[in-house]
Write a protein that holds these residues in place. Structure first.
Motif, PDB file in Angstrom:
ATOM      1  N   SER A 123      12.146  13.670 -21.736  1.00  0.00           N
ATOM      2  CA  SER A 123      11.506  14.882 -21.228  1.00  0.00           C
ATOM      3  C   SER A 123      11.496  14.860 -19.697  1.00  0.00           C
ATOM      4  N   ILE A 124      11.271  16.035 -19.102  1.00  0.00           N
ATOM      5  CA  ILE A 124      11.216  16.136 -17.639  1.00  0.00           C
ATOM      6  C   ILE A 124      10.052  15.308 -17.097  1.00  0.00           C
ATOM      7  N   ASN A 125       8.944  15.251 -17.827  1.00  0.00           N
ATOM      8  CA  ASN A 125       7.794  14.457 -17.379  1.00  0.00           C
ATOM      9  C   ASN A 125       8.100  12.968 -17.399  1.00  0.00           C
ATOM     10  N   GLU A 126       8.873  12.536 -18.405  1.00  0.00           N
ATOM     11  CA  GLU A 126       9.243  11.123 -18.487  1.00  0.00           C
ATOM     12  C   GLU A 126      10.174  10.732 -17.339  1.00  0.00           C
ATOM     13  N   ILE A 127      11.121  11.624 -17.013  1.00  0.00           N
ATOM     14  CA  ILE A 127      12.091  11.265 -15.979  1.00  0.00           C
ATOM     15  C   ILE A 127      11.429  11.197 -14.606  1.00  0.00           C
ATOM     16  N   LYS A 128      10.302  11.877 -14.460  1.00  0.00           N
ATOM     17  CA  LYS A 128       9.575  11.795 -13.189  1.00  0.00           C
ATOM     18  C   LYS A 128       9.162  10.361 -12.885  1.00  0.00           C
ATOM     19  N   LYS A 129       8.923   9.582 -13.946  1.00  0.00           N
ATOM     20  CA  LYS A 129       8.550   8.177 -13.783  1.00  0.00           C
ATOM     21  C   LYS A 129       9.631   7.418 -13.024  1.00  0.00           C
ATOM     22  N   SER A 130      10.902   7.660 -13.380  1.00  0.00           N
ATOM     23  CA  SER A 130      11.989   6.942 -12.722  1.00  0.00           C
ATOM     24  C   SER A 130      12.152   7.401 -11.272  1.00  0.00           C
ATOM     25  N   PHE A 131      11.936   8.688 -11.019  1.00  0.00           N
ATOM     26  CA  PHE A 131      12.059   9.193  -9.647  1.00  0.00           C
ATOM     27  C   PHE A 131      10.880   8.745  -8.781  1.00  0.00           C
ATOM     28  N   GLU A 132       9.719   8.587  -9.397  1.00  0.00           N
ATOM     29  CA  GLU A 132       8.571   8.063  -8.663  1.00  0.00           C
ATOM     30  C   GLU A 132       8.835   6.616  -8.224  1.00  0.00           C
ATOM     31  N   THR A 133       9.430   5.846  -9.134  1.00  0.00           N
ATOM     32  CA  THR A 133       9.806   4.463  -8.812  1.00  0.00           C
ATOM     33  C   THR A 133      10.831   4.446  -7.686  1.00  0.00           C
ATOM     34  N   ARG A 134      11.838   5.315  -7.787  1.00  0.00           N
ATOM     35  CA  ARG A 134      12.882   5.389  -6.759  1.00  0.00           C
ATOM     36  C   ARG A 134      12.273   5.731  -5.401  1.00  0.00           C
ATOM     37  N   ALA A 135      11.348   6.700  -5.388  1.00  0.00           N
ATOM     38  CA  ALA A 135      10.720   7.121  -4.131  1.00  0.00           C
ATOM     39  C   ALA A 135       9.929   5.987  -3.498  1.00  0.00           C
ATOM     40  N   ALA A 136       9.213   5.213  -4.310  1.00  0.00           N
ATOM     41  CA  ALA A 136       8.428   4.093  -3.782  1.00  0.00           C
ATOM     42  C   ALA A 136       9.341   3.026  -3.185  1.00  0.00           C
ATOM     43  N   ILE A 137      10.461   2.754  -3.850  1.00  0.00           N
ATOM     44  CA  ILE A 137      11.406   1.743  -3.355  1.00  0.00           C
ATOM     45  C   ILE A 137      12.071   2.207  -2.064  1.00  0.00           C
ATOM     46  N   ILE A 138      12.403   3.503  -1.981  1.00  0.00           N
ATOM     47  CA  ILE A 138      12.979   4.065  -0.744  1.00  0.00           C
ATOM     48  C   ILE A 138      12.013   3.859   0.420  1.00  0.00           C
ATOM     49  N   LYS A 139      10.734   4.163   0.177  1.00  0.00           N
ATOM     50  CA  LYS A 139       9.730   3.987   1.229  1.00  0.00           C
ATOM     51  C   LYS A 139       9.613   2.524   1.642  1.00  0.00           C
ATOM     52  N   LEU A 140       9.675   1.629   0.664  1.00  0.00           N
ATOM     53  CA  LEU A 140       9.598   0.201   0.962  1.00  0.00           C
ATOM     54  C   LEU A 140      10.782  -0.233   1.819  1.00  0.00           C
ATOM     55  N   PHE A 141      11.990   0.207   1.455  1.00  0.00           N
ATOM     56  CA  PHE A 141      13.186  -0.152   2.227  1.00  0.00           C
ATOM     57  C   PHE A 141      13.100   0.365   3.657  1.00  0.00           C
ATOM     58  N   GLU A 142      12.586   1.588   3.802  1.00  0.00           N
ATOM     59  CA  GLU A 142      12.444   2.150   5.158  1.00  0.00           C
ATOM     60  C   GLU A 142      11.443   1.325   5.965  1.00  0.00           C
ATOM     61  N   LYS A 143      10.323   0.970   5.332  1.00  0.00           N
ATOM     62  CA  LYS A 143       9.289   0.207   6.028  1.00  0.00           C
ATOM     63  C   LYS A 143       9.796  -1.169   6.436  1.00  0.00           C
ATOM     64  N   GLU A 144      10.607  -1.797   5.576  1.00  0.00           N
ATOM     65  CA  GLU A 144      11.139  -3.134   5.844  1.00  0.00           C
ATOM     66  C   GLU A 144      12.436  -3.079   6.660  1.00  0.00           C
ATOM     67  N   ASN A 145      12.855  -1.858   7.031  1.00  0.00           N
ATOM     68  CA  ASN A 145      14.064  -1.674   7.837  1.00  0.00           C
ATOM     69  C   ASN A 145      15.315  -2.209   7.124  1.00  0.00           C
ATOM     70  N   ILE A 146      15.347  -2.035   5.808  1.00  0.00           N
ATOM     71  CA  ILE A 146      16.522  -2.415   5.026  1.00  0.00           C
ATOM     72  C   ILE A 146      17.530  -1.274   5.037  1.00  0.00           C
TER      73      ILE A 146
ATOM     74  N   GLY B 197       0.801  -1.227   0.000  1.00  0.00           N
ATOM     75  CA  GLY B 197       0.000   0.000   0.000  1.00  0.00           C
ATOM     76  C   GLY B 197       0.830   1.271   0.000  1.00  0.00           C
ATOM     77  N   ILE B 198       2.065   1.194  -0.500  1.00  0.00           N
ATOM     78  CA  ILE B 198       2.954   2.365  -0.514  1.00  0.00           C
ATOM     79  C   ILE B 198       2.613   3.258  -1.697  1.00  0.00           C
ATOM     80  N   ALA B 199       2.388   4.515  -1.414  1.00  0.00           N
ATOM     81  CA  ALA B 199       2.072   5.500  -2.453  1.00  0.00           C
ATOM     82  C   ALA B 199       3.081   6.638  -2.387  1.00  0.00           C
ATOM     83  N   VAL B 200       3.270   7.311  -3.517  1.00  0.00           N
ATOM     84  CA  VAL B 200       4.230   8.414  -3.611  1.00  0.00           C
ATOM     85  C   VAL B 200       3.503   9.658  -4.085  1.00  0.00           C
ATOM     86  N   THR B 201       3.740  10.769  -3.393  1.00  0.00           N
ATOM     87  CA  THR B 201       3.097  12.024  -3.778  1.00  0.00           C
ATOM     88  C   THR B 201       3.960  12.759  -4.798  1.00  0.00           C
TER      89      THR B 201
END
Length: 207
Positions: free
Chosen positions: A132-155, A96-100
């Motif tokens: 484009s800047i809009n396209e690269i946001k996709k990769s940063f959104e993915t990165r942000a979701a993975i960061i949140k997952l790692f924090e939640k799993e205490n990795i 249920g991890i979401a990124v703003t």
């Protein structure tokens, strides 16, 4: 009349027999020979989700600089980056991890600052690579979701600057990834990675 009915009946039996033979032949091909439908556009399927050739091309182009492509091939990138990324994103969704949008913008801003760029310089760099800047946001959104997952799993824990801080257990990340990968159903289609696809033709006057 009786002869005609008998003849019609025989023809119906023949047609039914041919139809049944056809059904049996199809059943034999698909079930007994275990022939799978073609996945012409998929380079991998992870837990039922396709990674397409277009997705691989985009992520590879956005992540690997041209001078590094002799060292890291598309197949290498698929195996060591894109498949693990897909597994992590599926896990993040399950949790249920979401990124703003603000979190994505913050990560982009930190990246620009860390690399000593202005926003205009960053956009020029992206444009030079056809991104484009809009396209690269996709990769940063993915990165942000993975960061949140790692924090939640205490990795990992993450600093205010957005950098990863390792936990005392250095093997935590590898053990976590091994567990996710081993519990995933992954199919790879290397024959589709470099498949040539003709999308359009140009009319010329040449013979």
């Amino acid at each position: 009349k009786k002869s005609k009915k008998t003849k019609d009946k025989q023809e119906n039996v023949i047609i039914l027999g041919i139809f049944l033979l056809f059904i049996l032949a199809v059943a034999y091909l698909f079930y007994f020979m275990n022939i799978k439908p073609s996945n012409e556009n998929a380079v991998a399927i992870v837990n039922g989700n396709e990674i397409t050739r277009d997705e691989l091309d985009w992520w590879y182009g956005a992540s690997v600089l041209p001078e590094g492509r002799d060292i890291i091939t598309k197949q290498d990138f698929l195996m060591i980056t894109l498949i693990p990324q897909e597994v992590l994103m599926q896990k993040a969704k399950k949790e249920g991890i979401a990124v703003t949008e603000d979190e994505v913008e913050k990560l982009i801003g930190l990246f620009i600052i860390e690399n000593g760029l202005t926003l205009n310089e960053f956009e020029e760099h992206l444009n030079s690579r056809g991104i484009s800047i809009n396209e690269i946001k996709k990769s940063f959104e993915t990165r942000a979701a993975i960061i949140k997952l790692f924090e939640k799993e205490n990795i990992y824990s993450v600093s205010e600057e957005g950098n990863f801080l390792f936990n005392p257990n250095d093997n935590a990340f590898q053990e976590y990834m091994d567990s996710l990968i081993n519990n995933s159903n992954i199919e790879i289609f290397p024959e589709n990675i470099y498949k040539l696809v003709l999308k359009s033709f140009e009319a010329t006057k040449d013979k």
